[in-house]
Design a protein around this motif. Structure first.
Motif, short mmCIF file in Angstrom:
data_model
loop_
_atom_site.label_atom_id
_atom_site.label_comp_id
_atom_site.label_asym_id
_atom_site.label_seq_id
_atom_site.Cartn_x
_atom_site.Cartn_y
_atom_site.Cartn_z
N LYS A 111 0.83 -1.21 0.00
CA LYS A 111 0.00 0.00 0.00
C LYS A 111 0.87 1.25 0.00
O LYS A 111 0.63 2.19 -0.78
N TRP A 112 1.90 1.27 0.85
CA TRP A 112 2.78 2.44 0.92
C TRP A 112 3.64 2.56 -0.34
O TRP A 112 3.99 3.68 -0.76
N GLN A 113 4.00 1.43 -0.93
CA GLN A 113 4.75 1.47 -2.19
C GLN A 113 3.91 2.11 -3.29
O GLN A 113 4.44 2.89 -4.10
N ALA A 114 2.62 1.77 -3.34
CA ALA A 114 1.73 2.38 -4.32
C ALA A 114 1.61 3.88 -4.09
O ALA A 114 1.64 4.68 -5.03
N GLU A 115 1.52 4.27 -2.81
CA GLU A 115 1.42 5.70 -2.47
C GLU A 115 2.72 6.42 -2.84
O GLU A 115 2.70 7.54 -3.37
N GLN A 116 3.84 5.77 -2.58
CA GLN A 116 5.14 6.36 -2.90
C GLN A 116 5.30 6.54 -4.42
O GLN A 116 5.80 7.56 -4.88
N GLU A 117 4.85 5.54 -5.18
CA GLU A 117 4.94 5.62 -6.64
C GLU A 117 4.08 6.77 -7.16
O GLU A 117 4.49 7.50 -8.08
N LYS A 118 2.92 6.94 -6.56
CA LYS A 118 2.04 8.03 -6.98
C LYS A 118 2.69 9.39 -6.72
O LYS A 118 2.64 10.30 -7.57
N ILE A 119 3.32 9.53 -5.56
CA ILE A 119 4.00 10.79 -5.22
C ILE A 119 5.14 11.06 -6.19
O ILE A 119 5.32 12.18 -6.69
N LYS A 120 5.95 10.03 -6.47
CA LYS A 120 7.09 10.19 -7.37
C LYS A 120 6.65 10.61 -8.77
O LYS A 120 7.25 11.50 -9.38
#
Length: 433
Positions: free
Chosen positions: A338-347
């Motif tokens: 979940k946090w990886q998906a959020e991090q990818e979105k931010i990047k």
């Protein structure tokens, strides 16, 4: 070489080459490269493998059927409970069993089927990520070659002026209206421009080979290839939405798949309802006992038939601490995804914002650079007239000529960077040109 012959040679060769030129657009490079890429072909096989692993939940209800047949011999003796005497147990035995079972309700199988379906989507998303990252590499290399190509055109166009001025100076030196020092200066500048064109041509051909190697295209003759500029409108978009980014899609599907893994493990702690059916029959006869009369094979098989059917409910009571730890670990993995998906979105959002800023910068610089080029053109025209009338020397003229050349380079570079950034934004937000 006579300079007039050189001019004729340059124009003749350019006409001959143009007749053989093959135009390549950015889209054509993408299409050829994606078709030739080995990593994409490998991932396509992974998609097929994932599809084979997926079974629809309804197909899980197809009964599993097994047939067992055996023929055996028993040798020895045993105690007859009726007479308490030892009797022979040498027996020939034939047995037939038919069993069928079907899971009517199995939460683990349902979760596994859903997860396997997501694995197919995950494989497709992974293929799109490979294509996306590959296209970004191609885009960078394409515009690198395009810059060298357009730069070479400017150099060759300028070289015509160098040929003209050198011929004029030679004539004026011959009649004594110009000093030989001007001729030496022009010959030196002419030689430098020749070397610069040669170096630029070599770099251009080398970069084209790199581009076509990146596309895994070994058939095309790169010497005849010219690249088409990718023209975009000079718009300043500020409200760009991310509608289709493969890396973001992959991260989101991976998060969903991680949640299904928890469901699969939890399914082992839930009841399972199954239906079963069994059929069996047998034939037996004593060995070396002619005094014992038994029914024949067909009669025994018909008389010994046995049927069994029913429902079975299995309720797990305790599956062990190890299983519970696996569920806890799967929950942690889900939170991580979940946090990886959020991090990818931010990047990706940050990347888009930076590209938008760069695009606006190139747009703002465009007018100033073109104004500088206009001034450089005027300076060059004035300097050319002064040089021809002897009011300025060859060194000053060459300096002004190089200033105009640098101004052209800056306009070219800014235009291509604007195009490059626009395409990058399209790939980042929509995964298309």
């Amino acid at each position: 070489m006579n300079k007039r012959l050189l001019i004729v040679f340059l124009f003749t060769s350019s006409i001959f080459v143009r007749g053989q030129e093959i135009s390549w657009s950015l889209q054509k490079c993408f299409d050829v490269a994606l078709n030739n890429n080995i990593d994409i072909k490998i991932q396509q096989l992974e998609i097929l493998r994932s599809k084979k692993n997926y079974t629809h939940p309804l197909l899980e209800m197809v009964p599993s059927v097994g047939l067992t047949a055996n023929h055996s011999y028993n040798f020895g003796s045993t105690i007859d409970p009726n007479t308490n005497a030892r009797v022979s147990s040498d027996i020939q035995w034939d047995n037939l069993n038919l069993n069928a079972s079907v899971n009517l309700l199995d939460f683990s199988n349902l979760s596994t089927a859903r997860k396997n379906k997501l694995e197919v989507e995950l494989s497709k998303a992974d293929k799109e990520v490979i294509e996306y990252e590959y296209k970004l590499q191609l885009l960078e290399k394409y515009f690198e070659v395009l810059y060298s190509q357009e730069q070479l055109k400017i150099l060759k166009e300028q070289f015509k002026n160098a040929v003209y001025n050198l011929e004029r100076i030679q004539k004026e030196v011959e009649i004594g209206s110009k000093p030989k020092s001007d001729l030496y200066d022009m010959q030196f500048n002419f030689s430098q421009e020749e070397n610069e064109i040669l170096i630029s041509e070599q770099l251009y051909e080398y970069q084209k080979k790199e581009l076509f190697q990146l596309m895994n295209d070994n058939e095309t003759n790169t010497k005849n290839v010219i690249l088409e500029p990718y023209f975009v409108t000079n718009s300043n978009e500020n409200n760009i939405e991310i509608t289709n980014n493969p890396k973001l899609n992959f991260a989101e599907i991976n998060y969903k798949s991680s949640k299904k893994e928890v469901g699969v493990l939890r399914g082992d702690n839930l009841p399972t309802l199954s239906a079963f059916y069994g059929f069996s029959t047998f034939y037996s006869a004593p060995i070396n006992r002619p005094d014992v009369v038994v029914d024949d094979f067909q009669t025994q098989f018909d008389n010994n038939k046995y049927h069994q059917t029913g429902l079975q409910l299995q309720i797990p009571i305790f599956t062990g601490f190890k299983h519970n730890r696996r569920i806890a670990a799967a929950k942690i993995q889900t939170e991580r995804a979940k946090w990886q998906a959020e991090q990818e979105k931010i990047k990706i959002n940050q990347q888009v914002e930076l590209e938008k800023t760069q695009k606006n910068n190139y747009l703002q610089r465009n007018e100033k650079l073109k104004n500088s080029l206009d001034l450089a053109e005027k300076m060059f025209t004035t300097s050319q007239a002064k040089f021809l009338t002897g009011k300025t020397d060859a060194v000053v003229f060459s300096t002004i000529k190089n200033q105009r050349l640098n101004a052209e380079y800056e306009v070219l570079k800014n235009d291509l960077l604007f195009q490059y950034t626009s395409v990058r934004i399209n790939l980042l937000t929509k995964n298309q040109l």
